[in-house]
Design an enzyme around this catalytic site. Structure first.
Site, short mmCIF file in Angstrom:
data_model
loop_
_atom_site.label_atom_id
_atom_site.label_comp_id
_atom_site.label_asym_id
_atom_site.label_seq_id
_atom_site.Cartn_x
_atom_site.Cartn_y
_atom_site.Cartn_z
N LYS A 22 10.56 -3.81 10.40
CA LYS A 22 11.18 -5.03 9.84
C LYS A 22 10.71 -6.25 10.65
CE LYS A 22 15.51 -6.30 11.18
NZ LYS A 22 15.59 -7.65 11.72
N ASN A 23 10.72 -6.13 11.96
CA ASN A 23 10.43 -7.29 12.80
C ASN A 23 8.94 -7.58 12.97
OD1 ASN A 23 13.15 -7.66 12.96
ND2 ASN A 23 13.37 -6.87 15.03
N CYS A 115 22.40 -12.41 12.60
CA CYS A 115 23.59 -11.73 13.15
C CYS A 115 24.30 -12.64 14.15
CB CYS A 115 23.17 -10.45 13.87
SG CYS A 115 22.56 -9.18 12.78
N ARG A 120 21.85 -18.53 19.34
CA ARG A 120 20.50 -18.48 18.76
C ARG A 120 19.93 -19.86 18.42
NH1 ARG A 120 20.15 -13.13 15.18
NH2 ARG A 120 18.11 -12.99 16.16
N ILE A 122 17.08 -23.05 18.53
CA ILE A 122 15.64 -23.04 18.23
C ILE A 122 14.91 -24.08 19.09
CG2 ILE A 122 15.93 -22.19 15.86
CD1 ILE A 122 15.44 -25.14 14.94
N ASP A 301 17.79 -4.46 20.93
CA ASP A 301 18.17 -3.92 19.62
C ASP A 301 18.56 -2.46 19.69
OD1 ASP A 301 15.71 -5.87 17.75
OD2 ASP A 301 17.63 -6.39 18.66
N ARG A 394 20.23 -4.40 5.87
CA ARG A 394 19.30 -5.48 6.20
C ARG A 394 18.12 -4.93 7.00
NH1 ARG A 394 21.87 -9.71 9.63
NH2 ARG A 394 19.68 -10.29 9.67
#
Ligand code: EPZ
Length: 418
Positions: A22-23, A115, A120, A122, A301, A394
């Site tokens: 996914k990442n 999440c 988070r 930027i 993760d 997800r």
């Protein structure tokens, strides 16, 4: 609203195939906006984050066609996405900022979602774009970057994965050479750079702390298969470590999972690496300490699934979560199930070996949901895992089915009253 009913599953056996990452897929989808001709991605996993990213690209004027596990992205008229709701569906939506600014000289992107594991910000993304000559700022819930990008010298205050990806993509079409110091070294960064080089970019140092990009005039699309998902593989490895069993994770790259495999071996799991992937036997018996770090350190993760493993292993395990400030939400539910866990800020102390008892728990984020699914497998009685926001889908392609394929007793319902 998926509800998973999980019953004791004390031995997993057999083989499952690991999906592509996914990442890795999400940044490469964003990178397709840099290309003059279509990009085709192969073996794309069935994830809601991939569907959401496709909607983000469509909002940027790209055409995204899906055929089975193949995704073709072609750019027609690039524009800044206006639909904030689409952008808030996932954190990776911020990754269109660099490509849009590089190609159009003008990007206004609604702030991303993701999440609730931390604030988070930027700021590192924006500072890097400024170093390449853009006027970059956060204005009224928008990330804005305007101007012609020229090569620059950038130092990342933190080796941010997303910021490294955004800045490498922007620099690929900037006028001149860009040097990024203290860059993230994750395998997904290397995969993105391999993709960009395949499209004609000139990049050196991917996977090291210093990446040098010599901007080119244009990039051409290509066909590409991203790397295997090390976090899915690691989650399945944790499931194996919880149960006496023997499983083969076909396609898993052990070189992407060194930190986790070291910890599982330290805890007593037998791990074999061969050309097919990873074979795990036996179960975690001893407590281990876990400190999450940027790659190649222990991946944040996998902190939640590993905490479930440490609930089973006898002894005291000390966790230090150095990447995100709010990533112990799963500990609350694990304690409801009978685990003995104390958290204090970024530290958590697990006194493993306590029996867990099934009850109703809720997925609060993607990896916490996975950790609770694993906990249900070793709990006495029945666990109902409510995933109201669909977090698990997800980032995992039917994790319940993969575990059931290995012998776990897991059923899914839509949670609507019958
Ligand atoms: C990526 O998120 C991953 N997501 C995350 O996976 C992963 O946990 C994370 O990298 C760390 O490995 C994707 O690749 C889509 P960061 P990202 O920028 O890029 C701070 C999952 O479960 N920071 O490396 O958002 C930030 O607040 C997800 O698959 C700033 O302060 O991670 C955090 O504390 C969860 N300013 C730390 O850096 C910035 O400008 C790491 O963030 C950017 C980040």
């Amino acid at each position: 609203m998926p509800v998973y009913t999980i019953r004791p599953s004390l031995s997993l056996r057999g083989e499952v195939t690991v999906n592509t990452s996914k990442n890795a897929v999400l940044p490469i989808m964003a990178a397709a906006l840099l290309c003059n001709t279509p990009v085709t991605l192969r073996e794309v996993p069935e994830l809601t984050d991939v569907d959401s990213m496709a909607r983000v690209l469509s909002a940027c004027g790209a055409k995204v066609e899906k055929s089975g596990r193949e995704l073709t992205i072609s750019v027609r008229q690039l524009l800044s996405p206006r639909d904030a709701a689409v952008m808030r569906r996932l954190r990776a939506s911020v990754l269109v900022l660099g490509p849009l600014c590089a190609r159009t000289g003008e990007a206004e992107v609604p702030l991303p979602g993701g999440c609730a594991i931390g604030q988070r910000p930027i700021d590192i993304h924006l500072r890097g774009l400024k170093a390449m000559g853009a006027e970059a700022a956060q204005e009224n819930n928008l990330a804005v970057a305007r101007g012609r990008l020229t090569g620059g010298s950038i130092y990342l205050d933190f080796p941010s994965v997303g910021a490294t990806e955004n800045l490498v993509m922007a620099a690929s079409l900037a006028h001149g050479v860009t040097r990024i110091e203290n860059a993230a070294k994750e395998p997904e960064i290397i995969d993105l750079c391999d993709f960009l080089i395949r499209c004609g970019a000139r990049i050196l140092g991917a996977g090291t702390g210093t990446i040098v990009i010599d901007g080119v005039r244009q990039l051409n699309g290509t066909e590409y298969t991203p790397i295997p998902d090390r976090i899915e593989a690691g989650t399945l490895a944790c499931a194996a470590a919880l149960t006496e069993g023997s499983i083969l994770l076909s396609g898993a790259r052990s070189d992407h999972l060194r930190a986790l495999l070291f910890k599982l071996r330290e805890s007593g799991v037998l791990v074999q690496e061969d050309a097919r992937g990873l074979c795990l036997r036996g179960r975690a018996r001893r407590a281990v300490d876990v400190r999450t770090l940027s790659y190649p350190g222990f991946p944040t993760d996998l902190q939640a699934p590993m905490m479930t493993v440490c609930c089973k292993a006898k002894g005291q395990s000390v966790f230090l979560e150095t990447i995100f400030e709010n990533r112990y939400m799963h500990a609350v539910s694990l304690c409801r199930m009978g685990a003995d866990i104390r958290t204090e800020g970024r530290m958590a102390v697990v006194n493993g070996g306590q029996p867990l008892y099934g009850c109703t728990v809720e997925a609060t984020d993607l990896r916490a949901g996975a950790a609770l699914m694993l906990a249900g497998m070793i709990a006495e009685g029945q666990t109902e895992l409510v995933d109201e926001a669909g977090h698990i889908d997800r980032g995992y392609e039917r994790l319940d089915q993969k575990l059931a394929q290995l012998g776990a007793d897991i059923e899914i319902s839509d949670g609507k009253p019958r």
